[in-house]
Motif scaffolding. Structure first.
Motif, mmCIF file in Angstrom:
data_model
loop_
_atom_site.group_PDB
_atom_site.id
_atom_site.type_symbol
_atom_site.label_atom_id
_atom_site.label_comp_id
_atom_site.label_asym_id
_atom_site.label_seq_id
_atom_site.Cartn_x
_atom_site.Cartn_y
_atom_site.Cartn_z
ATOM 1 N N VAL A 4 0.559 -0.981 0.029
ATOM 2 C CA VAL A 4 0.155 -0.150 0.388
ATOM 3 C C VAL A 4 0.950 0.891 0.104
ATOM 4 C CG1 VAL A 4 -1.600 1.069 1.000
ATOM 5 C CG2 VAL A 4 -1.663 -1.628 1.016
ATOM 6 N N LYS A 5 1.802 1.152 0.992
ATOM 7 C CA LYS A 5 2.626 2.018 0.852
ATOM 8 C C LYS A 5 3.741 2.174 0.180
ATOM 9 C CE LYS A 5 3.504 2.903 6.042
ATOM 10 N NZ LYS A 5 4.488 2.052 7.100
ATOM 11 N N ASN A 6 4.277 1.890 -0.921
ATOM 12 C CA ASN A 6 4.808 1.775 -2.349
ATOM 13 C C ASN A 6 3.865 2.291 -3.367
ATOM 14 O OD1 ASN A 6 6.491 0.816 -3.662
ATOM 15 N ND2 ASN A 6 5.719 -0.695 -4.768
ATOM 16 N N LYS A 7 2.708 1.697 -3.376
ATOM 17 C CA LYS A 7 1.690 2.277 -4.483
ATOM 18 C C LYS A 7 1.414 3.487 -3.946
ATOM 19 C CE LYS A 7 -2.498 0.737 -6.589
ATOM 20 N NZ LYS A 7 -4.256 -0.326 -6.780
ATOM 21 N N PHE A 8 1.197 3.728 -2.720
ATOM 22 C CA PHE A 8 0.502 5.797 -2.755
ATOM 23 C C PHE A 8 1.762 6.438 -3.415
ATOM 24 C CE2 PHE A 8 0.840 9.216 0.301
ATOM 25 C CZ PHE A 8 -0.745 9.656 -0.636
ATOM 26 N N LEU A 9 3.118 5.982 -3.148
ATOM 27 C CA LEU A 9 4.193 6.339 -3.768
ATOM 28 C C LEU A 9 4.871 6.998 -4.923
ATOM 29 C CD1 LEU A 9 7.126 8.154 -2.034
ATOM 30 C CD2 LEU A 9 8.688 5.568 -2.294
ATOM 31 N N ASN A 10 3.978 5.383 -5.222
ATOM 32 C CA ASN A 10 4.229 5.655 -7.306
ATOM 33 C C ASN A 10 3.068 6.306 -7.237
ATOM 34 O OD1 ASN A 10 5.632 3.512 -7.136
ATOM 35 N ND2 ASN A 10 4.772 1.873 -7.463
ATOM 36 N N GLN A 11 1.896 6.497 -6.858
ATOM 37 C CA GLN A 11 1.071 7.532 -7.554
ATOM 38 C C GLN A 11 1.870 9.264 -6.945
ATOM 39 O OE1 GLN A 11 -1.589 6.421 -5.103
ATOM 40 N NE2 GLN A 11 -3.197 4.884 -6.532
ATOM 41 N N ILE A 12 2.286 9.371 -6.171
ATOM 42 C CA ILE A 12 3.055 10.403 -5.635
ATOM 43 C C ILE A 12 3.974 10.615 -6.235
ATOM 44 C CG2 ILE A 12 4.578 11.916 -4.046
ATOM 45 C CD1 ILE A 12 1.834 12.038 -2.999
ATOM 46 N N ILE A 13 5.035 9.744 -7.401
ATOM 47 C CA ILE A 13 6.226 10.311 -8.405
ATOM 48 C C ILE A 13 4.639 10.585 -9.599
ATOM 49 C CG2 ILE A 13 7.397 9.115 -9.327
ATOM 50 C CD1 ILE A 13 8.403 7.966 -7.296
ATOM 51 N N GLY A 14 3.612 9.695 -9.623
ATOM 52 C CA GLY A 14 3.042 10.381 -10.873
ATOM 53 C C GLY A 14 1.939 11.483 -11.065
ATOM 54 N N SER A 15 1.833 12.161 -9.599
ATOM 55 C CA SER A 15 0.915 13.101 -9.815
ATOM 56 C C SER A 15 2.240 14.358 -9.605
ATOM 57 C CB SER A 15 0.205 13.328 -8.733
ATOM 58 O OG SER A 15 -0.038 12.504 -8.809
ATOM 59 N N ILE A 16 2.627 13.751 -9.862
ATOM 60 C CA ILE A 16 4.218 15.134 -9.504
ATOM 61 C C ILE A 16 4.683 15.374 -11.250
ATOM 62 C CG2 ILE A 16 6.846 15.668 -9.749
ATOM 63 C CD1 ILE A 16 6.648 14.442 -6.471
ATOM 64 N N PHE A 17 5.173 14.139 -12.197
ATOM 65 C CA PHE A 17 4.749 13.779 -13.411
ATOM 66 C C PHE A 17 3.604 14.860 -14.157
ATOM 67 C CE2 PHE A 17 8.885 10.780 -12.734
ATOM 68 C CZ PHE A 17 9.501 11.639 -13.406
ATOM 69 N N ASP A 18 2.914 14.166 -13.594
ATOM 70 C CA ASP A 18 1.477 14.935 -14.485
ATOM 71 C C ASP A 18 1.602 16.567 -14.032
ATOM 72 O OD1 ASP A 18 0.313 12.630 -14.558
ATOM 73 O OD2 ASP A 18 -0.594 12.623 -13.508
ATOM 74 N N LEU A 19 1.371 16.855 -12.808
ATOM 75 C CA LEU A 19 1.872 18.404 -12.909
ATOM 76 C C LEU A 19 2.732 18.924 -13.099
ATOM 77 C CD1 LEU A 19 0.383 18.501 -9.175
ATOM 78 C CD2 LEU A 19 -0.874 19.081 -11.486
ATOM 79 N N LEU A 20 4.047 18.323 -13.575
ATOM 80 C CA LEU A 20 5.641 19.090 -14.423
ATOM 81 C C LEU A 20 5.547 20.520 -14.560
ATOM 82 C CD1 LEU A 20 8.323 19.658 -13.338
ATOM 83 C CD2 LEU A 20 8.660 17.161 -14.400
ATOM 84 N N PRO A 21 4.785 19.472 -15.931
ATOM 85 C CA PRO A 21 4.485 20.813 -17.011
ATOM 86 C C PRO A 21 4.019 21.487 -17.401
ATOM 87 C CG PRO A 21 3.811 18.102 -18.116
ATOM 88 C CD PRO A 21 3.961 18.571 -16.538
ATOM 89 N N ILE A 22 3.656 21.518 -16.451
ATOM 90 C CA ILE A 22 1.497 22.978 -16.162
ATOM 91 C C ILE A 22 3.065 23.679 -15.787
ATOM 92 C CG2 ILE A 22 -0.090 24.024 -14.264
ATOM 93 C CD1 ILE A 22 -1.023 21.268 -15.001
ATOM 94 N N PHE A 23 3.710 23.318 -14.161
ATOM 95 C CA PHE A 23 4.676 23.864 -13.786
ATOM 96 C C PHE A 23 6.090 24.781 -14.868
ATOM 97 C CE2 PHE A 23 3.377 22.429 -9.822
ATOM 98 C CZ PHE A 23 2.309 23.218 -9.743
ATOM 99 N N VAL A 24 5.622 24.029 -16.277
ATOM 100 C CA VAL A 24 7.480 24.216 -16.471
ATOM 101 C C VAL A 24 6.824 25.846 -17.048
ATOM 102 C CG1 VAL A 24 8.487 23.685 -18.368
ATOM 103 C CG2 VAL A 24 8.331 21.895 -16.574
ATOM 104 N N VAL A 25 5.748 25.238 -17.582
ATOM 105 C CA VAL A 25 5.158 26.600 -18.829
ATOM 106 C C VAL A 25 4.759 27.577 -17.741
ATOM 107 C CG1 VAL A 25 3.535 27.662 -19.859
ATOM 108 C CG2 VAL A 25 3.808 24.976 -20.172
ATOM 109 N N ILE A 26 4.534 27.292 -16.411
ATOM 110 C CA ILE A 26 4.191 28.707 -15.737
ATOM 111 C C ILE A 26 6.089 29.329 -15.627
ATOM 112 C CG2 ILE A 26 3.608 29.809 -13.595
ATOM 113 C CD1 ILE A 26 1.819 27.797 -12.792
ATOM 114 N N PHE A 27 6.820 28.611 -15.161
ATOM 115 C CA PHE A 27 8.207 29.062 -14.674
ATOM 116 C C PHE A 27 8.922 29.917 -15.841
ATOM 117 C CE2 PHE A 27 7.998 26.871 -10.969
ATOM 118 C CZ PHE A 27 8.349 27.615 -9.651
ATOM 119 N N ILE A 28 8.315 29.225 -17.018
ATOM 120 C CA ILE A 28 9.417 29.354 -18.556
ATOM 121 C C ILE A 28 9.224 31.094 -18.538
ATOM 122 C CG2 ILE A 28 9.405 29.001 -20.727
ATOM 123 C CD1 ILE A 28 9.665 26.453 -20.421
#
Length: 244
Positions: A4-28
């Protein structure tokens, strides 16, 4: 527990990658186009942490609760063999989830304020509240009807385009007769229905029902409810605008 912990950690990492393009565009754009420092960087970092955590928890909730509930209830109703109860459940599910949709509540409130500023309704709290509630429940009834119609489509095996094409032809025709002030709100109301509460339950309902009925394919028959649910509010809200 470790899984369960491993799966939730993977979801955290997945969420970071999902949101990363948004923040990259904003910062650029903030640094290279506007050429300004990022304001309140500390608040942004804290807020980003909460967004990532919230998205991961939301996905976990979908997988553990909403999707299984929708699929299991649809499967149970199909096995029970009671079409009237299944149709009533479909309408109630569409109506209830849409009426509780936060995006719809916010849009209806904003639409009421704009309508009051534009002179369409009286500039009073009571008039704005009445307009917002009327708009909100009109959309909720429309989605309830759409889910009912979509469930009936799955039961009968109707092709999706038999409903979508006539529906959008009706939308185009109604656009010529509806008040100009309501047309934009009507079209946007179709998108508002595809929110965080409505979509998971409705999608799970369609897939679960198609899986339970012999001769139905969950991939080709189970999906499409959201498309119908995005169409009917446009028609209903334009009709609401004509009436009021």
């Amino acid at each position: 527990m470790f899984n369960v912990k491993n799966k939730f950690l993977n979801q955290i990492i997945g969420s970071i990658f999902d949101l990363l393009p948004i923040f990259v565009v904003i910062f650029i754009f903030q640094i290279f186009v506007l050429q300004q420092p990022v304001p309140n960087l500390g608040d942004i970092v804290i807020g980003t942490f909460f967004v990532v955590l919230g998205l991961a928890l939301f996905i976990q909730g979908l997988e553990k609760s909403l999707f299984p509930i929708g699929e299991n209830m649809a499967y149970a109703f199909a096995k029970k063999g009671s079409v009237p109860w299944l149709l009533f459940f479909a309408f109630a599910l569409g109506f209830g989830t849409t009426a509780a949709e936060p995006a719809l509540i916010a849009v209806a409130k904003e639409a009421a304020r704009i309508a009051a500023d534009g002179g369409m309704i009286h500039h009073s709290n009571a008039a704005q509240l009445e307009y917002a509630i009327g708009l909100r429940f009109t959309v909720a009834i429309a989605v309830g009807f759409a889910i009912l119609l979509g469930v009936l489509r799955i039961i009968r095996g109707w092709p999706l385009h038999y409903l979508i094409i006539p529906g959008y032809i009706g939308v185009v025709i109604m656009t010529f007769f509806a008040p100009a002030a309501i047309i934009g709100i009507a079209y946007d109301s179709g998108g508002v229905t595809t929110g965080t509460i409505t979509v998971p339950l409705v999608a799970a309902l369609g897939v679960g029902l198609a899986s339970a009925i012999q001769g139905r394919n969950p991939l080709t028959d189970g999906f499409g409810l959201i498309a119908i649910a995005s169409l009917t509010p446009i028609i209903f809200v334009m009709a609401y605008g004509m009436i009021i």
